[in-house]
Design an enzyme around this catalytic site. Structure first.
Site, short mmCIF file in Angstrom:
data_model
loop_
_atom_site.label_atom_id
_atom_site.label_comp_id
_atom_site.label_asym_id
_atom_site.label_seq_id
_atom_site.Cartn_x
_atom_site.Cartn_y
_atom_site.Cartn_z
N GLY A 89 0.42 -0.94 -0.13
CA GLY A 89 -0.10 -0.20 0.07
C GLY A 89 0.71 1.44 0.19
O GLY A 89 1.88 1.52 -0.85
N SER A 90 0.43 2.68 0.49
CA SER A 90 1.11 3.83 0.94
C SER A 90 2.24 3.60 1.71
O SER A 90 2.29 2.74 3.07
CB SER A 90 -0.14 4.53 0.56
OG SER A 90 -0.48 4.75 2.34
N SER A 91 2.69 4.76 1.20
CA SER A 91 4.20 5.29 2.45
C SER A 91 3.77 5.29 3.81
O SER A 91 4.15 5.60 4.93
CB SER A 91 5.17 5.80 1.90
OG SER A 91 4.45 7.18 1.31
N LYS A 92 2.92 6.45 3.72
CA LYS A 92 1.59 7.17 4.77
C LYS A 92 2.01 5.56 5.78
O LYS A 92 1.91 6.15 7.15
CB LYS A 92 0.69 7.95 4.12
CG LYS A 92 0.00 7.88 5.72
CD LYS A 92 -1.21 8.76 4.84
CE LYS A 92 -1.87 9.77 6.02
NZ LYS A 92 -3.54 10.41 6.22
N ILE A 93 0.31 4.72 5.59
CA ILE A 93 0.07 3.41 5.73
C ILE A 93 1.01 2.65 6.00
O ILE A 93 1.70 2.11 7.66
CB ILE A 93 -0.38 2.51 5.67
CG1 ILE A 93 -1.62 3.37 4.86
CG2 ILE A 93 -1.23 1.51 6.10
CD1 ILE A 93 -1.99 4.52 6.20
N GLY A 94 2.75 2.54 5.16
CA GLY A 94 3.67 1.84 5.69
C GLY A 94 4.17 2.38 6.70
O GLY A 94 4.20 1.05 7.80
N GLU A 115 5.51 -3.42 0.75
CA GLU A 115 5.49 -3.14 -0.64
C GLU A 115 4.88 -2.28 -0.59
O GLU A 115 3.50 -1.44 -1.24
CB GLU A 115 4.84 -4.32 -1.35
CG GLU A 115 5.35 -5.81 -1.41
CD GLU A 115 6.44 -5.86 -2.30
OE1 GLU A 115 7.32 -4.93 -3.53
OE2 GLU A 115 7.66 -6.86 -1.89
N CYS A 165 1.30 0.47 -8.53
CA CYS A 165 2.30 0.79 -7.63
C CYS A 165 3.53 0.25 -8.78
O CYS A 165 5.09 1.43 -8.14
CB CYS A 165 2.58 -0.48 -6.35
SG CYS A 165 3.35 -2.13 -6.68
#
Length: 482
Positions: free
Chosen positions: A194-199, A216, A251
């Protein structure tokens, strides 16, 4: 009414799966094969339902659903079934004079109970592909599909519950609350797409338990176009990899193009021509393109598109319709580098072209930004190909195509820096969910007094020679010549 998933449910889930893993349910070759074959049955018997769910969630054309989701999953399952015995077999390791006589091996050991949190843009592929790795490696696994693809999430829950062993494989549907409760548990690995924010949130939660993670993520994947290229094929492949892969909601989608000021007009003309050939004069009516996933993402893309300094730079497209969540393929020329479109991952059908005085500048542009998940180059210049592959840091590099490395199980798929950590696909998926355990078997024969006190200069010289595997020095010490 569906039962609310609470903290006690998350705790009980972990307890049940941990009991199954500790009892050895998931470790045998036979169990792993049986679960992989059940996943194969899901792909073979339920493809129409999968295609329908993807159309409900994203308006995905049947060809994209069948090829980019179901067919790729089939290939992953077939490879795992074919290679699993080899993957599970211990790897022999060399020993040395220091440990003689001994043998050594590296044993692939399942990590335990793992969590897979998947994304909405390819909800079947990005859910089941990591699960294939987790099962192949002998783990118990919980899958949390994305709530932003509700039809796919519901179908995944139904099919996996119907076919797979519920004592070791579970699906938990839900949104932020459910995910938060799952993240409070102590997992043996978390795999997130998913997104880097949630990562970052995932990584913070994992840190509390020192849980390893595979992230990822994504980023702004550049496409460099050299004038020494087959322009027609180049443009076709860029369009197929951008708008033909979930309408840019991928992505590894091309995020911006770099080419020279001199060559850019030819690139734009060729793209206009091929986009019309692919999607017609009114691409908003094309059935061969996915829609935007929901109104929130539509509004986010609209904000990017409508930014004053950006909307003035549109050279093709720009049409949008919020009612049916459609945005036409849109090309921009020389948007400001500090604009929203160049500051965040686009994840949609917008594609800016940045022009350079000479192609050499592309290396500095890419290097000045966070490392992307993918970087693409189109050229027939061999030296440029080699330099690009050796000096550009990205999760993956593709020369003269877009995104096709994703389909090769012999290549690791994953990011670097802000585009992610860890990789999977093929054996890399098996390894992602395995601990490589060092095992050394030592004999009682040949026990050497030199390793035990009291120490002496002679013992020191002999041990140094043995540790350095210096046979000549060993003989010298033994013969009193050193």
């Amino acid at each position: 009414m569906a039962k609310v998933f609470e903290a006690a449910d998350a705790s009980n889930l972990m307890t049940e799966l941990r009991m199954s893993f500790d009892a050895g349910v998931t470790r045998s070759y036979e169990w792993r094969v049986s679960q992989l074959k059940k996943l194969q049955v899901i792909c073979d018997n339920h493809e129409p339902e999968i295609v329908s769910a993807l159309h409900d969630d994203l308006g995905t054309p049947e060809l994209e659903s069948s090829v980019y989701e179901v067919a790729l999953l089939r290939n992953s399952i077939k490879l795992a079934l074919k290679q699993l015995k080899n993957w599970m077999a211990p790897d022999k390791a060399k020993t040395s004079l220091t440990t003689f006589p001994a043998s050594a091996e590296i044993v692939s050991e399942p990590l335990g109970v793992v969590l897979v949190i998947s994304a909405w843009n390819y909800p079947f592929l990005l859910s089941i592909d990591p699960v294939i790795g987790a099962i192949s490696a002998g783990n118990a696994v919980v899958l949390k599909p994305s709530e932003l693809a509700p039809a796919s999430s519901s179908l995944l829950a139904k099919l996996l519950e119907q076919y797979l062993d519920p004592s070791a494989v579970r699906v938990i549907e839900g949104a932020v609350t459910e995910t938060t409760l799952l993240l409070e548990q102590k997992w043996d690995k978390i795999f997130y797409t998913g997104s880097s924010k949630i990562g970052r949130i995932i990584m913070m939660a994992a840190a509390k338990h020192l849980t390893p993670v595979v992230l990822e993520l994504g980023g702004k994947s550049p496409v460099v176009i050299d004038s020494d290229t087959n322009l027609k094929i180049t443009v076709k492949r860029i369009i197929a990899g951008k708008w033909g892969c979930n309408n840019g909601q991928a992505c590894i989608s091309p995020d911006y193009i770099l080419t020279t000021k001199e060559y850019a007009p030819k690139v734009i003309d060729a793209m206009k021509q091929e986009l019309e050939a692919f999607y017609g004069k009114n691409p908003m009516e094309s059935k061969d393109m996915s829609r935007i996933v929901n109104s929130n993402h539509f509004d986010r893309l609209s904000k990017i598109l409508e930014e004053k300094e950006v909307s003035d730079k549109i050279v093709y497209g720009g049409q949008k319709n919020r009612d049916n969540l459609k945005i036409a393929p849109t090309i921009f020329l020389d948007v400001p580098l500090d604009s929203l479109i160049m500051s965040e991952e686009i994840f949609g059908p917008l594609l800016p072209i940045l022009t350079l005085n000479n192609l050499e500048e592309c290396f500095d542009v890419i290097r000045s930004r966070p490392k992307p998940l993918a970087a693409y180059l189109f050229t027939q210049n061999q030296k440029l190909k080699e330099r690009f592959a050796m000096t550009v840091s990205a999760g993956g590099i593709v020369v003269n195509d877009i995104a096709v490395h994703l389909s090769l199980p012999t290549l690791p798929f994953g990011g670097v820096g802000e585009s992610g950590m860890g990789s999977y696909h093929g054996k890399f998926s098996f390894d992602a969910f395995s601990h490589k355990k060092a095992v050394l078997y030592k004999s009682f024969i040949g026990d050497a007094a030199i390793r035990y006190p009291p120490y002496s200069r002679g013992k020191l010289r002999l041990l140094k020679a043995l540790v350095n595997s210096n046979l000549v020095e060993v003989f010298k010490v033994l013969l009193g010549l050193s």
